[in-house]
Structure formats: C-alpha cells, structure tokens
Design an enzyme around this catalytic site. Structure first.
Site, PDB file in Angstrom:
ATOM      1  N   ASP A  14      10.292  -1.477   7.885  1.00  0.00           N
ATOM      2  CA  ASP A  14       9.360  -2.033   6.955  1.00  0.00           C
ATOM      3  C   ASP A  14      10.346  -3.602   6.345  1.00  0.00           C
ATOM      4  O   ASP A  14      10.954  -3.320   5.135  1.00  0.00           O
ATOM      5  CB  ASP A  14       8.908  -0.466   5.659  1.00  0.00           C
ATOM      6  CG  ASP A  14       6.940  -0.966   5.496  1.00  0.00           C
ATOM      7  OD1 ASP A  14       6.478  -1.917   6.104  1.00  0.00           O
ATOM      8  OD2 ASP A  14       7.029  -1.396   4.497  1.00  0.00           O
ATOM      9  N   GLU A  16       8.051  -6.124   3.074  1.00  0.00           N
ATOM     10  CA  GLU A  16       6.623  -6.084   2.201  1.00  0.00           C
ATOM     11  C   GLU A  16       6.652  -7.770   1.916  1.00  0.00           C
ATOM     12  O   GLU A  16       7.717  -8.911   2.101  1.00  0.00           O
ATOM     13  CB  GLU A  16       7.527  -5.322   0.399  1.00  0.00           C
ATOM     14  CG  GLU A  16       6.946  -4.425   0.632  1.00  0.00           C
ATOM     15  CD  GLU A  16       6.020  -3.838   1.504  1.00  0.00           C
ATOM     16  OE1 GLU A  16       4.858  -4.499   1.264  1.00  0.00           O
ATOM     17  OE2 GLU A  16       5.419  -2.568   1.811  1.00  0.00           O
ATOM     18  N   ASP A  59      -2.971 -10.870  -4.139  1.00  0.00           N
ATOM     19  CA  ASP A  59      -3.691  -9.554  -3.362  1.00  0.00           C
ATOM     20  C   ASP A  59      -2.059  -9.116  -2.560  1.00  0.00           C
ATOM     21  O   ASP A  59      -2.543  -7.581  -2.973  1.00  0.00           O
ATOM     22  CB  ASP A  59      -4.635  -9.632  -2.053  1.00  0.00           C
ATOM     23  CG  ASP A  59      -6.278 -10.298  -2.161  1.00  0.00           C
ATOM     24  OD1 ASP A  59      -6.553 -10.048  -3.307  1.00  0.00           O
ATOM     25  OD2 ASP A  59      -6.659 -11.442  -2.117  1.00  0.00           O
ATOM     26  N   HIS A  64       1.693  -4.167  -3.180  1.00  0.00           N
ATOM     27  CA  HIS A  64       2.971  -3.611  -3.090  1.00  0.00           C
ATOM     28  C   HIS A  64       3.585  -3.769  -5.098  1.00  0.00           C
ATOM     29  O   HIS A  64       4.664  -3.287  -5.207  1.00  0.00           O
ATOM     30  CB  HIS A  64       4.164  -4.560  -2.564  1.00  0.00           C
ATOM     31  CG  HIS A  64       3.683  -5.591  -2.527  1.00  0.00           C
ATOM     32  ND1 HIS A  64       4.084  -6.619  -3.530  1.00  0.00           N
ATOM     33  CD2 HIS A  64       3.474  -6.655  -1.687  1.00  0.00           C
ATOM     34  CE1 HIS A  64       4.087  -7.842  -3.577  1.00  0.00           C
ATOM     35  NE2 HIS A  64       3.545  -8.026  -2.567  1.00  0.00           N
ATOM     36  N   HIS A 159       2.968   0.170  -1.401  1.00  0.00           N
ATOM     37  CA  HIS A 159       3.766  -0.039  -0.545  1.00  0.00           C
ATOM     38  C   HIS A 159       4.942  -0.525  -0.874  1.00  0.00           C
ATOM     39  O   HIS A 159       5.096  -1.252  -0.068  1.00  0.00           O
ATOM     40  CB  HIS A 159       2.511  -0.966   0.578  1.00  0.00           C
ATOM     41  CG  HIS A 159       0.933  -0.577   0.613  1.00  0.00           C
ATOM     42  ND1 HIS A 159       0.516  -0.621   1.595  1.00  0.00           N
ATOM     43  CD2 HIS A 159       0.473   0.764  -0.285  1.00  0.00           C
ATOM     44  CE1 HIS A 159      -0.217   0.439   2.133  1.00  0.00           C
ATOM     45  NE2 HIS A 159      -0.440   1.295   1.260  1.00  0.00           N
ATOM     46  N   ASP A 164       8.013   4.276   1.883  1.00  0.00           N
ATOM     47  CA  ASP A 164       6.294   3.808   3.660  1.00  0.00           C
ATOM     48  C   ASP A 164       8.112   3.919   4.822  1.00  0.00           C
ATOM     49  O   ASP A 164       7.711   4.925   5.818  1.00  0.00           O
ATOM     50  CB  ASP A 164       6.798   1.741   3.741  1.00  0.00           C
ATOM     51  CG  ASP A 164       5.519   2.540   3.011  1.00  0.00           C
ATOM     52  OD1 ASP A 164       4.257   2.850   2.196  1.00  0.00           O
ATOM     53  OD2 ASP A 164       4.310   1.110   2.575  1.00  0.00           O
TER      54      ASP A 164
END
Length: 247
Positions: A14, A16, A59, A64, A159, A164
């Site tokens: 994963d 970000e 945003d 995160h 997140h 995750d």
C-alpha cells in the site's frame, strides 16, 4: 537485504500520496509492504516515509494524516528506491485498487530510469477487482471488507499504509480461504506489526443460536400446514425422523 526469489512469495502493498493523480506530479509519501510466503507472514516488512518535494493536497492530508512538516527530515524517493525495488523483486503483489499504487510506483521509477513494476515483479493481484467480482453491487472498500469478514479495524483512524497492509493481508486470506489454511503465522516473536495489530489471524468461532420455544411452535404449525396440503406426512417429517431399518 536481498529479496527472496520464491515462487510463492507475495508482498501485500500500500502507498499514501500527496494527491490522486501522478500525471499531475503527485508523489508517494509513504510505502508499506508485508512479505508472505506460502500464505504465511514471514515477519519481514518494509515501511518507508519519503519527502515528496512538493506540497500535499489538503484533501489527501485529511485522509492519511501525514503533513509536510512530519516529512521534513525524511529521505527523498531516490534515496530509498534501491531498497524498495530489492524488496519487491520477484514477488507477486497484492494491492487494493492496484492501478492506483502501480501507477504511482511506475511514475516514481520512471523518474529514476528504473524498470516498471511488471518487470520487477511476477504479477499483481487487485483485491478490489476480486471483491467486485465476488460481491457485485456491494461496497468493496477496505473498511467494508473488514466489516464483512468481521476483521477488527479499530486502530485504523487514518489510512496509514502499514495498517492498511495488515488489514488487507487478512482480507486477502478470507477472500481466498478455499485455497489453503485460513491461518497466518508471523513466527515466534514477530506476531505484532509496527502499527500495533497482531499479525496472527484466526476468525472467531461462529455463534450457535438455538431456536426459542415460540420459534419451535411456529415451525411445528408450519409443518402441520404442509401435512394438510399434501394430505399426509410432508417430506420434512422424514428428514426430522428418518425411518429405522428393520433387522
């Protein structure tokens, strides 16, 4: 550390990012990968923060929780690229919404003249696509899948890439549970990930609910109505009370 060349080696992955579109110059700011061999976590993982050399969209930061101030002393992508490529080398990747993460990784690799993901890895499994095929018309976000499989996600306030990955590892095993054992063993002393989640997963036993007296009475009334409709004993009676073979 050299990556294991194992045909059963996969990396749960994963990232970000600073925003949603790598084509507009957005960058990776966090990478996490968990290594799994033969459907068991090995305890080896790679977790990196990177300074993006640009602003983070508000945003994205709300999702995160990673600020540019936090990343001020973190290395730039080029400084960790070799370590990241080495970790991914020869593995099959498991990613939720794979086109997003693969697109960002390829954009970062391309800036450095490195080979794309499909040349470094043996393949990519997109769990979002799997979920949409398995549960058409349902919500298939990582949160929704955790709820569907009764996976504890209370630690997922933001997140974060590492947490995750840990959740996705368990989701993936549940989605492919017909293939092998549902148990993930992280090995002695390596059962807890950096985010605090336990990496040895086992589903809780199913609850057995007995029928109440009212429900049993309603069932009996239904059987009596079936008896009347067939003018005899309905099929369910023979299932409940199978005939005893004579000696």
């Amino acid at each position: 550390m050299s990556g294991q060349q194992d045909s059963n080696r996969v990396v749960i992955l994963d990232t970000e990012t600073t925003g949603l579109e790598h084509s507009r110059g957005h960058r990776i700011i966090e990478f996490a990968g968990l290594e799994m061999v033969n459907r068991k976590l090995t305890g080896r993982h790679l977790h990196l923060y990177m300074h993006p050399e640009r602003e983070i969209d508000p945003d994205a930061e709300r999702v995160h929780g990673i600020s540019l101030d936090f990343l001020a002393d973190k290395p730039k992508f080029h400084a960790v690229a070799d370590e990241l490529v080495d970790f991914l080398s020869g593995a099959e990747l498991i990613i939720h919404n794979a086109p997003f993460d693969v697109g960002f990784l390829n954009a970062e690799f391309n800036r450095l003249g490195l080979a794309p993901v499909d040349k470094i890895c043996t393949g990519v499994i997109d769990t979002l696509r799997m979920a949409r095929d398995t549960f058409p018309g349902k919500r298939n976000s990582l949160d929704a899948l955790c709820d569907r499989f009764e996976i504890d996600r209370r630690n997922r306030v933001f997140h974060g890439a590492l947490i995750d990955c840990e959740l996705l590892a368990e989701v993936y095993l549940w989605m492919t549970r017909g293939q092998e054992s549902l148990m993930m063993d992280a090995g002695p002393g390596e059962g807890e990930g950096a985010s605090g989640l336990n990496l040895s997963f086992e589903r809780k036993p199913l609850r057995i609910l007995s029928a109440s007296a009212d429900e049993l009475a309603a069932h009996q009334q239904y059987l009596e109505a079936l008896d009347k409709s067939v003018k005899g004993s309905c099929l369910w009676r023979s299932i409940e009370n199978p005939p005893v073979a004579s000696a």
